[in-house]
Each structure stands twice: as structure tokens, then as C-alpha cells.
Design a protein around this motif. Structure first.
Motif, PDB file in Angstrom:
ATOM      1  N   GLY A  64       0.808  -1.213   0.000  1.00 17.09           N
ATOM      2  CA  GLY A  64       0.000   0.000   0.000  1.00 17.09           C
ATOM      3  C   GLY A  64       0.839   1.260   0.000  1.00 17.09           C
ATOM      4  N   ILE A  65       0.374   2.258  -0.773  1.00 18.16           N
ATOM      5  CA  ILE A  65       0.993   3.582  -0.802  1.00 18.16           C
ATOM      6  C   ILE A  65      -0.139   4.581  -0.711  1.00 18.16           C
ATOM      7  N   VAL A  66      -0.120   5.402   0.344  1.00 19.15           N
ATOM      8  CA  VAL A  66      -1.212   6.343   0.554  1.00 19.15           C
ATOM      9  C   VAL A  66      -0.652   7.731   0.859  1.00 19.15           C
ATOM     10  N   PRO A  67      -0.968   8.745   0.038  1.00 24.15           N
ATOM     11  CA  PRO A  67      -0.573  10.114   0.397  1.00 24.15           C
ATOM     12  C   PRO A  67      -1.383  10.550   1.617  1.00 24.15           C
ATOM     13  N   LEU A  68      -0.723  11.041   2.647  1.00 23.59           N
ATOM     14  CA  LEU A  68      -1.419  11.357   3.897  1.00 23.59           C
ATOM     15  C   LEU A  68      -2.337  12.562   3.790  1.00 23.59           C
ATOM     16  N   GLU A  69      -2.153  13.431   2.781  1.00 19.20           N
ATOM     17  CA  GLU A  69      -3.062  14.572   2.666  1.00 19.20           C
ATOM     18  C   GLU A  69      -4.460  14.167   2.200  1.00 19.20           C
ATOM     19  N   VAL A  70      -4.635  12.924   1.735  1.00 15.81           N
ATOM     20  CA  VAL A  70      -5.962  12.455   1.336  1.00 15.81           C
ATOM     21  C   VAL A  70      -6.451  11.338   2.248  1.00 15.81           C
ATOM     22  N   ASP A  71      -5.761  11.125   3.361  1.00 19.14           N
ATOM     23  CA  ASP A  71      -6.090  10.044   4.274  1.00 19.14           C
ATOM     24  C   ASP A  71      -6.241  10.612   5.682  1.00 19.14           C
ATOM     25  N   ASP A  72      -7.178  10.086   6.441  1.00 21.08           N
ATOM     26  CA  ASP A  72      -7.383  10.534   7.817  1.00 21.08           C
ATOM     27  C   ASP A  72      -6.564   9.716   8.812  1.00 21.08           C
ATOM     28  N   TRP A  73      -5.630   8.926   8.326  1.00 19.05           N
ATOM     29  CA  TRP A  73      -4.829   8.045   9.166  1.00 19.05           C
ATOM     30  C   TRP A  73      -4.002   8.844  10.163  1.00 19.05           C
ATOM     31  N   GLU A  74      -3.970   8.369  11.372  1.00 15.43           N
ATOM     32  CA  GLU A  74      -3.138   8.931  12.439  1.00 15.43           C
ATOM     33  C   GLU A  74      -2.286   7.796  12.988  1.00 15.43           C
ATOM     34  N   PRO A  75      -1.020   8.048  13.258  1.00 13.23           N
ATOM     35  CA  PRO A  75      -0.199   6.978  13.829  1.00 13.23           C
ATOM     36  C   PRO A  75      -0.692   6.623  15.226  1.00 13.23           C
ATOM     37  N   PRO A  76      -0.670   5.339  15.570  1.00 13.87           N
ATOM     38  CA  PRO A  76      -1.084   4.954  16.919  1.00 13.87           C
ATOM     39  C   PRO A  76      -0.130   5.514  17.966  1.00 13.87           C
ATOM     40  N   GLY A  77      -0.645   5.746  19.123  1.00 19.32           N
ATOM     41  CA  GLY A  77       0.187   6.278  20.198  1.00 19.32           C
ATOM     42  C   GLY A  77       0.094   7.795  20.258  1.00 19.32           C
ATOM     43  N   ASP A  78       1.050   8.397  20.907  1.00 20.16           N
ATOM     44  CA  ASP A  78       1.034   9.838  21.129  1.00 20.16           C
ATOM     45  C   ASP A  78       2.019  10.566  20.204  1.00 20.16           C
TER      46      ASP A  78
END
Length: 176
Positions: A64-78
């Protein structure tokens, strides 16, 4: 006697010009040779997007390759590195690399083993990773999530990994 001084002065520039001709010709030939090597150099081969590349003890592939500006993904943790914008002229890309151990000794990998390179880009190290480092036994597999900040204008991007593995990123990281 005045004629000899005048003749000597007239010949001095010709002698200097001849002496400069050899170094100038040498520099020109070196420049032509370097230009030829640069223009005819073939890039190292990389496996197409989705195919597996051999790494020491197993194989790796991009799932998978996902540009983060089009994804709501947040890294787990703080981790709050996503709160700041990427540097000007770049964008963040999440790359999911599947690593599988095939050989008896397994696979030892570290996030520092991976870098993104390409035309318009020098080596870019990951700014975030999900695992960091791991040792996989034979038959084990893991999906490592890596986040890179790649230049907007870079093309022919490749994820380089352990053992000179080269995985093509295609164009999925470009959003517009």
C-alpha cells in the motif's frame, strides 16, 4: 636588435596559446566523457509495484501507498509529528511494506534499512515507522508501516531496502 625584441614579443602570445591548448583539450574531453556516462547510465532495476523483491532471508513487497493529505490516518500512540506541515515542496506518504521470512535463519530488519530515492530526490529516510526493528522466524510475516516526506516533483521513486532490494513506488503517491 629592436627587431628581435619586437619579434619575440609577437611570438610570446602564440607560445602561451599553444601551452593552454593541451589543458583545455583535456578538460573538454573529460567533460564529454562525463556527459556521455551521465546520459547513457541506466538506473538500477527495481521490481514493479506489488511484486516481491528478495531481501536477506526472505522477501519484501509493497502492499500500500497512501498520500497522507488524502487520508485521515493517524499513527497509533502519542506521536504528534503530523501536526506540523511537511517541508515546503514535499508531501507525506505512508508506505506499507510486507516482509516475509523464507529461509531457516529468518529475517532481521530495521527501519533504517529503508530509504526512498528517485529522480529529483536524494535518499529520504522514514520520519515514522510502526515497528522500528524486528526479527522474523522462518514462515513469519509482518506489515511495516513507514511514513516518508518525499519531494512533490520527484519521479521514478523507489523504496530501497536491505540487501539492495528496490521496490518501485509507481505514481500512487502523487495526489494532483
Amino acid at each position: 636588435m629592436t627587431k628581435t625584441v619586437i619579434e619575440a614579443r609577437a611570438q610570446a602570445p602564440k607560445t602561451r596559446a599553444r601551452r593552454m591548448l593541451i589543458p583545455a583539450a583535456l578538460l573538454c574531453s573529460i567533460g564529454i566523457a562525463l556527459a556521455y556516462l551521465f546520459l547513457t547510465a541506466t538506473p538500477l532495476p527495481s521490481v514493479p509495484l506489488g511484486a516481491a523483491a528478495s531481501i536477506p532471508g526472505g522477501m519484501a513487497s509493497i502492499s500500500g501507498i497512501v498520500p497522507l493529505e488524502v487520508d485521515d490516518w493517524e499513527p497509533p500512540g502519542d506521536d504528534d509529528f503530523l501536526d506540523a506541515s511537511p517541508p515546503a515542496g514535499s508531501h507525506r506518504v505512508k508506505i506499507i511494506v510486507r516482509i516475509t521470512a523464507l529461509e531457516e535463519d529468518g529475517v532481521q530488519f530495521h527501519t533504517g534499512d529503508f530509504t526512498v530515492t528517485g529522480l529529483g530526490s536524494t535518499g529520504v529516510d522514514p520520519v515514522w515507522s510502526s515497528i522500528g526493528a524486528a526479527r522474523l522466524g522462518q514462515g513469519e510475516s509482518v506489515a511495516e508501516t513507514l511514513v516518508f516526506e518525499v519531494p512533490d516533483k520527484a519521479v521514478a521513486l523507489v523504496l530501497e531496502g536491505p540487501g539492495d532490494a528496490r521496490l518501485s513506488l509507481g505514481l500512487a503517491h502523487h495526489t494532483g
